[in-house]
Each structure stands twice: as C-alpha cells, then as structure tokens.
Design a protein around this motif. Structure first.
Motif, PDB file in Angstrom:
ATOM      1  N   GLN A 167      44.017 -31.843  28.270  1.00  0.00           N
ATOM      2  CA  GLN A 167      44.379 -31.272  29.664  1.00  0.00           C
ATOM      3  C   GLN A 167      44.494 -32.984  30.597  1.00  0.00           C
ATOM      4  OE1 GLN A 167      42.509 -28.399  32.082  1.00  0.00           O
ATOM      5  NE2 GLN A 167      42.255 -29.392  33.673  1.00  0.00           N
ATOM      6  N   ALA A 169      46.072 -35.281  33.886  1.00  0.00           N
ATOM      7  CA  ALA A 169      46.779 -35.449  35.422  1.00  0.00           C
ATOM      8  C   ALA A 169      47.537 -36.568  35.391  1.00  0.00           C
ATOM      9  CB  ALA A 169      45.485 -35.368  36.199  1.00  0.00           C
ATOM     10  N   VAL A 170      48.844 -36.497  35.731  1.00  0.00           N
ATOM     11  CA  VAL A 170      49.660 -37.909  36.029  1.00  0.00           C
ATOM     12  C   VAL A 170      49.611 -38.062  37.404  1.00  0.00           C
ATOM     13  CG1 VAL A 170      51.919 -38.697  35.451  1.00  0.00           C
ATOM     14  CG2 VAL A 170      50.900 -37.187  33.865  1.00  0.00           C
ATOM     15  N   VAL A 177      47.602 -41.939  33.873  1.00  0.00           N
ATOM     16  CA  VAL A 177      47.130 -40.825  33.035  1.00  0.00           C
ATOM     17  C   VAL A 177      45.729 -40.492  32.903  1.00  0.00           C
ATOM     18  CG1 VAL A 177      47.616 -39.191  31.309  1.00  0.00           C
ATOM     19  CG2 VAL A 177      49.422 -40.671  31.958  1.00  0.00           C
ATOM     20  N   ALA A 278      50.633 -33.486  26.378  1.00  0.00           N
ATOM     21  CA  ALA A 278      49.987 -32.907  27.678  1.00  0.00           C
ATOM     22  C   ALA A 278      51.039 -33.704  28.754  1.00  0.00           C
ATOM     23  CB  ALA A 278      48.658 -33.241  27.744  1.00  0.00           C
ATOM     24  N   VAL A 279      50.918 -34.848  28.752  1.00  0.00           N
ATOM     25  CA  VAL A 279      51.763 -35.483  29.775  1.00  0.00           C
ATOM     26  C   VAL A 279      53.240 -35.001  29.881  1.00  0.00           C
ATOM     27  CG1 VAL A 279      52.793 -37.986  30.449  1.00  0.00           C
ATOM     28  CG2 VAL A 279      50.469 -37.678  29.594  1.00  0.00           C
ATOM     29  N   ASN A 281      54.136 -31.963  29.120  1.00  0.00           N
ATOM     30  CA  ASN A 281      54.143 -30.777  29.752  1.00  0.00           C
ATOM     31  C   ASN A 281      53.839 -30.940  31.306  1.00  0.00           C
ATOM     32  OD1 ASN A 281      54.655 -29.106  27.497  1.00  0.00           O
ATOM     33  ND2 ASN A 281      52.358 -28.911  27.038  1.00  0.00           N
ATOM     34  N   ALA A 282      52.916 -31.878  31.718  1.00  0.00           N
ATOM     35  CA  ALA A 282      52.727 -32.046  33.057  1.00  0.00           C
ATOM     36  C   ALA A 282      54.032 -32.520  33.823  1.00  0.00           C
ATOM     37  CB  ALA A 282      51.621 -33.044  33.247  1.00  0.00           C
ATOM     38  N   VAL A 283      54.903 -33.391  33.163  1.00  0.00           N
ATOM     39  CA  VAL A 283      55.950 -34.008  33.760  1.00  0.00           C
ATOM     40  C   VAL A 283      57.004 -33.850  32.993  1.00  0.00           C
ATOM     41  CG1 VAL A 283      56.662 -35.809  35.203  1.00  0.00           C
ATOM     42  CG2 VAL A 283      54.392 -35.565  34.870  1.00  0.00           C
TER      43      VAL A 283
END
Length: 311
Positions: A167, A169-170, A177, A278-279, A281-283
């Motif tokens: 998991q 956060a960007v 990251v 994960a990155v 998916n986040a952006v």
C-alpha cells in the motif's frame, strides 16, 4: 538431469561426545551456521550445545562445488548434512547396542543416554563415543573414526515462493512514494529456524524497497561515475520500511531431502514489482510510463507533470 551444484558436508563425533560439523559453505549473514547446527543436533538427537561448526576452512572442510549464494546453502548443503548425520546416528546406535550387548532395535536414546528398552543397561552418549574411538564395542564395523561424509547432487533446483502486496501513497507535490503497509505470504518449505527465515525475508524486502524507490548508479555523458558515496547512492532507512505482515505456508519440497526450499530471492525480487503495481494503481494516469527503476521523486514527478497531475 543434474545441475552440477552438488555439495558435501562432514560430521565428526569426537571422543568426548561433542559434535563437529565441517562444510565448505560459509555464513554471509543468512544464518547457515545456526541452521546447520540445528539440523545436526536434530538428526543425531543430541542437545544443540554439543554441536560446533567449521565453515569454509579449505584445510579441513570437504569440497563445496559453489558458494553461499542463490538460496542454495540450506537447499543443497542441508541434505548433504542430513545424509552424513543420519548414517552417523545409525553407527552410534550400533555402537551403543554392542556396548550394551543387545540388538540395535532394542536401544533407545533420550539425547544423553542409550539404554535397553527394559532399562536393564545403559551408557551415555559420551561413553559410547569414547568406546568407539578406542575401538571397544565396534563389533564388525568396517570404520573406526566416528566421521561421515555426506554428499547431495540435486535432480533439480528448488525455489521458495511468495506473494507480496504493498500500500503506497504518492505525493503529487514532490513525486515521493511512501510505502504505508506491506504484506506477504511465503513458502520456504520446512523452516529449520523460523526467526532466521523471517529476518532474511524482511531484509530482502527492505532491499527491494531500495531497488524500487532509491538505489541507482548514475554516470555522466562521458562515463564518469556520479554515485561515488552513500551520499549519492541512497539506501532505505528504517523510516522507509513499514512493519511487514508475514505469513508462511509450509509445503515441503518434494525433491529436496528435508523438504527445504530457498529463502533469499523471494523477499527481494517481488518487492519492486509489488510497489510499482501499487503506484500504478494509485496514479493510473502514469501507469503505462512506469518502466524504469527506481521510482525516485524526480522521476515520478516528471511523469505526474506530463500527465497534468503535478501540483
């Protein structure tokens, strides 16, 4: 087909009852010295404190075909050790039976004392070892020295398996990251020492974080190295690695005596892919352009800027 990665281990029971393990493999921080001592003690049935090791000494150790690398120390050196220890344990059983004037299948051992099943006669492990070296009570054995050399030539290579999830956060302002949480399920077959296994996997994951986010060798256009100190080549700090939630599924290897599988790679290799996914998916706007590591703040921010997301 064999893989030309065979290995050998030698075990000696000394006259005082202590046990010495000799191996050409060496410890490089993966805890092989502890695992080998545990294996020898378990197979022989003696307390761990009786076992000492001599690793990597070419004057006394048997030949090691390769080195401590590629998750091979326990998976190839371990079966060789088990082979030697098993045959030496059988010899001690026969020696104790001859000492007690009975048959080997009438002898039980509690880790310190051999005794007949009815308890009518007994001899300590040390007494049996002493008599063996002196030549008393060996019966018709064709060997005198209480030493055995074990060899193992694997029919195939066996690997550990792992599934990783991250998991992240960007930061849209800086491109940094941060890994907020990390989970993995791992299968290394039979775990000789679970604490060592978990420590090795956690260290591997931390290395994977460095690959994914920080570590990069940079050269000038003229080929001059620009990352020449740790001020330039960044490594993960403790604050960069969250607590790792780890579970094990134990499926013993079907081809390795002892059921061992490798540990080293399955902590390190999946981590960069899990973090990159994960990155993505986040952006998702920059997902198709996440093709280079590390995902440094400057590299991620450039992608965010091109996608119109940078702030």
């Amino acid at each position: 087909m064999h893989w030309s990665t065979w290995d050998s281990s030698k075990i000696r029971i000394n006259e005082d009852g202590s046990v010495t393990v000799f191996s050409g493999l060496t410890s490089i921080g993966q805890g092989v010295e502890t695992a080998f001592a545990q294996l020898a003690a378990e197979v022989l049935g003696v307390p761990l404190e009786k076992v000492s090791l001599q690793l990597g000494d070419t004057a006394v150790s048997p030949f090691a075909n390769m080195a401590s690398q590629a998750s091979r120390a326990l998976t190839i050196g371990g079966p060789a050790l088990v082979d030697a220890a098993t045959r030496l344990r059988e010899r001690m059983q026969v020696l104790a039976a001859n000492t007690l004037k009975t048959e080997p299948d009438n002898v039980v051992f509690d880790g310190e004392v051999f005794s007949t099943k009815d308890g009518s006669a007994s001899a300590t492990w040390q007494q049996a070892a002493h008599r063996g070296w002196m030549g008393w009570g060996r019966g018709d054995s064709d060997k005198i020295a209480l030493e055995e050399l074990g060899e193992y030539d694997p029919p195939s290579i066996t690997y550990g398996y792992a599934t990783h999830a991250a998991q992240v956060a960007v930061d849209l302002d800086t491109g940094k990251v941060g890994v907020e949480a990390y989970w993995l399920v791992h299968d290394a077959g039979v775990l000789v020492n679970p604490l060592i296994v978990e420590g090795q996997i956690a260290g591997g994951v931390a290395m994977g974080f460095g690959t994914a986010l920080l570590e990069e060798v940079v050269y000038s256009d003229a080929g001059q190295p620009l990352t020449t100190t740790y001020l330039d080549y960044l490594l993960p700090a403790s604050e960069d690695v969250p607590d790792i939630e780890m579970e094990h599924t134990v499926h013993p290897s079907a081809i390795t005596p002892g059921g061992f599988k490798g540990v080293g790679e399955s902590g390190t290799i999946p981590a960069p892919a899990a973090i990159a996914n994960a990155v993505a998916n986040a952006v998702p706007e920059i997902a198709e352009n996440l093709v280079s590591l590390p995902m440094s703040p400057s590299r991620v921010w450039t992608l965010l800027d091109k996608a119109g997301l940078a702030r």
